[in-house]
Design a protein around this motif. Sequence first.
Motif, PDB file in Angstrom:
ATOM      1  N   GLY A 102     -24.809  22.543  14.112  1.00  0.00           N
ATOM      2  CA  GLY A 102     -25.037  23.981  14.102  1.00  0.00           C
ATOM      3  C   GLY A 102     -26.324  24.246  13.341  1.00  0.00           C
ATOM      4  N   ILE A 103     -26.979  25.383  13.619  1.00  0.00           N
ATOM      5  CA  ILE A 103     -28.265  25.615  12.960  1.00  0.00           C
ATOM      6  C   ILE A 103     -28.286  26.874  12.107  1.00  0.00           C
ATOM      7  N   HIS A 104     -27.203  27.619  12.126  1.00  0.00           N
ATOM      8  CA  HIS A 104     -27.186  28.884  11.394  1.00  0.00           C
ATOM      9  C   HIS A 104     -26.169  28.813  10.270  1.00  0.00           C
ATOM     10  N   ILE A 105     -26.360  29.615   9.245  1.00  0.00           N
ATOM     11  CA  ILE A 105     -25.446  29.612   8.097  1.00  0.00           C
ATOM     12  C   ILE A 105     -24.014  29.920   8.539  1.00  0.00           C
ATOM     13  N   THR A 106     -23.848  30.784   9.559  1.00  0.00           N
ATOM     14  CA  THR A 106     -22.494  31.079  10.037  1.00  0.00           C
ATOM     15  C   THR A 106     -21.868  29.862  10.724  1.00  0.00           C
ATOM     16  N   HIS A 107     -22.680  28.996  11.301  1.00  0.00           N
ATOM     17  CA  HIS A 107     -22.165  27.765  11.893  1.00  0.00           C
ATOM     18  C   HIS A 107     -21.630  26.862  10.781  1.00  0.00           C
ATOM     19  N   ARG A 108     -22.373  26.776   9.685  1.00  0.00           N
ATOM     20  CA  ARG A 108     -21.929  25.943   8.559  1.00  0.00           C
ATOM     21  C   ARG A 108     -20.649  26.500   7.964  1.00  0.00           C
ATOM     22  N   GLN A 109     -20.565  27.804   7.817  1.00  0.00           N
ATOM     23  CA  GLN A 109     -19.355  28.416   7.264  1.00  0.00           C
ATOM     24  C   GLN A 109     -18.141  28.116   8.143  1.00  0.00           C
ATOM     25  N   ALA A 110     -18.319  28.257   9.441  1.00  0.00           N
ATOM     26  CA  ALA A 110     -17.219  27.986  10.370  1.00  0.00           C
ATOM     27  C   ALA A 110     -16.799  26.519  10.306  1.00  0.00           C
ATOM     28  N   ASN A 111     -17.769  25.616  10.289  1.00  0.00           N
ATOM     29  CA  ASN A 111     -17.441  24.194  10.256  1.00  0.00           C
ATOM     30  C   ASN A 111     -16.834  23.782   8.927  1.00  0.00           C
ATOM     31  N   SER A 112     -17.211  24.445   7.835  1.00  0.00           N
ATOM     32  CA  SER A 112     -16.594  24.169   6.527  1.00  0.00           C
ATOM     33  C   SER A 112     -15.109  24.506   6.565  1.00  0.00           C
ATOM     34  N   VAL A 113     -14.775  25.615   7.215  1.00  0.00           N
ATOM     35  CA  VAL A 113     -13.365  25.997   7.349  1.00  0.00           C
ATOM     36  C   VAL A 113     -12.612  24.949   8.166  1.00  0.00           C
ATOM     37  N   LEU A 114     -13.219  24.475   9.250  1.00  0.00           N
ATOM     38  CA  LEU A 114     -12.569  23.461  10.071  1.00  0.00           C
ATOM     39  C   LEU A 114     -12.388  22.152   9.305  1.00  0.00           C
ATOM     40  N   LEU A 115     -13.358  21.804   8.463  1.00  0.00           N
ATOM     41  CA  LEU A 115     -13.251  20.574   7.671  1.00  0.00           C
ATOM     42  C   LEU A 115     -12.115  20.652   6.660  1.00  0.00           C
ATOM     43  N   GLU A 116     -11.838  21.840   6.163  1.00  0.00           N
ATOM     44  CA  GLU A 116     -10.733  22.010   5.221  1.00  0.00           C
ATOM     45  C   GLU A 116      -9.397  21.993   5.951  1.00  0.00           C
ATOM     46  N   ASP A 117      -9.445  22.184   7.252  1.00  0.00           N
ATOM     47  CA  ASP A 117      -8.260  22.262   8.085  1.00  0.00           C
ATOM     48  C   ASP A 117      -7.913  20.868   8.605  1.00  0.00           C
ATOM     49  N   LYS A 118      -7.538  20.768   9.844  1.00  0.00           N
ATOM     50  CA  LYS A 118      -7.055  19.501  10.398  1.00  0.00           C
ATOM     51  C   LYS A 118      -8.140  18.475  10.690  1.00  0.00           C
ATOM     52  N   TYR A 119      -9.414  18.830  10.575  1.00  0.00           N
ATOM     53  CA  TYR A 119     -10.495  17.895  10.881  1.00  0.00           C
ATOM     54  C   TYR A 119     -11.059  17.220   9.632  1.00  0.00           C
ATOM     55  N   LYS A 120     -10.405  17.411   8.499  1.00  0.00           N
ATOM     56  CA  LYS A 120     -10.903  16.878   7.228  1.00  0.00           C
ATOM     57  C   LYS A 120     -11.120  15.367   7.287  1.00  0.00           C
ATOM     58  N   ASN A 121     -10.192  14.628   7.825  1.00  0.00           N
ATOM     59  CA  ASN A 121     -10.303  13.167   7.875  1.00  0.00           C
ATOM     60  C   ASN A 121     -10.494  12.654   9.301  1.00  0.00           C
ATOM     61  N   SER A 122     -11.044  13.492  10.162  1.00  0.00           N
ATOM     62  CA  SER A 122     -11.240  13.083  11.558  1.00  0.00           C
ATOM     63  C   SER A 122     -12.555  12.329  11.718  1.00  0.00           C
ATOM     64  N   THR A 123     -12.779  11.857  12.919  1.00  0.00           N
ATOM     65  CA  THR A 123     -14.033  11.157  13.224  1.00  0.00           C
ATOM     66  C   THR A 123     -15.104  12.114  13.695  1.00  0.00           C
ATOM     67  N   VAL A 124     -14.808  13.403  13.725  1.00  0.00           N
ATOM     68  CA  VAL A 124     -15.797  14.417  14.104  1.00  0.00           C
ATOM     69  C   VAL A 124     -16.668  14.728  12.881  1.00  0.00           C
ATOM     70  N   LYS A 125     -17.984  14.729  13.086  1.00  0.00           N
ATOM     71  CA  LYS A 125     -18.914  15.034  11.991  1.00  0.00           C
ATOM     72  C   LYS A 125     -19.619  16.357  12.284  1.00  0.00           C
ATOM     73  N   PHE A 126     -19.679  17.203  11.280  1.00  0.00           N
ATOM     74  CA  PHE A 126     -20.352  18.485  11.384  1.00  0.00           C
ATOM     75  C   PHE A 126     -21.667  18.403  10.614  1.00  0.00           C
ATOM     76  N   VAL A 127     -22.743  18.864  11.233  1.00  0.00           N
ATOM     77  CA  VAL A 127     -24.075  18.773  10.621  1.00  0.00           C
ATOM     78  C   VAL A 127     -24.748  20.141  10.739  1.00  0.00           C
ATOM     79  N   LEU A 128     -25.450  20.523   9.690  1.00  0.00           N
ATOM     80  CA  LEU A 128     -26.297  21.722   9.748  1.00  0.00           C
ATOM     81  C   LEU A 128     -27.700  21.261  10.029  1.00  0.00           C
ATOM     82  N   GLY A 129     -28.204  21.592  11.208  1.00  0.00           N
ATOM     83  CA  GLY A 129     -29.531  21.150  11.625  1.00  0.00           C
ATOM     84  C   GLY A 129     -30.568  22.235  11.431  1.00  0.00           C
ATOM     85  N   GLY A 130     -31.706  21.994  12.005  1.00  0.00           N
ATOM     86  CA  GLY A 130     -32.766  22.993  11.950  1.00  0.00           C
ATOM     87  C   GLY A 130     -33.949  22.503  11.154  1.00  0.00           C
TER      88      GLY A 130
END
Length: 130
Positions: A102-130
């Motif tokens: 994601g490239i926007h601060i709202t993308h990071r906020q959304a992905n932070s929520v998902l990381l705290e949820d069921k994706y915390k220990n998943s193989t999916v990686k969230f990155v803030l680009g730009g």
Amino acid sequence: VLPTDSATMWVLLSLNGQDFVNTTFTLTVQKKLDPLKACFMYFNLPDNTPGWTYATNLGKLTLEQELGPSVQAVVAAPVRGADAAKAQSRSFIDQGCRIIIGIHITHRQANSVLLEDKYKNSTVKFVLGG
């Protein structure tokens, strides 16, 4: 059990039921992997206007050029707001994306929520680009 990469095998061959020949050979096991699916959320439509979307799109194009068929890039645009970003990230995950950029601060906020949820220990990686 086959080796995971390569191994030298020792073989004893029987000829006509009596004669034996010792030989060795190297067996290489190649595993065809599915391409890495990298998914990009853009705040704006990618065009030639300088900014975060433009810069991230250049990175995506370079990724595709350098890694060729070993990577599959998927783009969603425009994705605006944390709720839209969270929904898009979930859609990307359902599509098999392993890296979500994601490239926007709202993308990071959304992905932070998902990381705290069921994706915390998943193989999916969230990155803030730009």
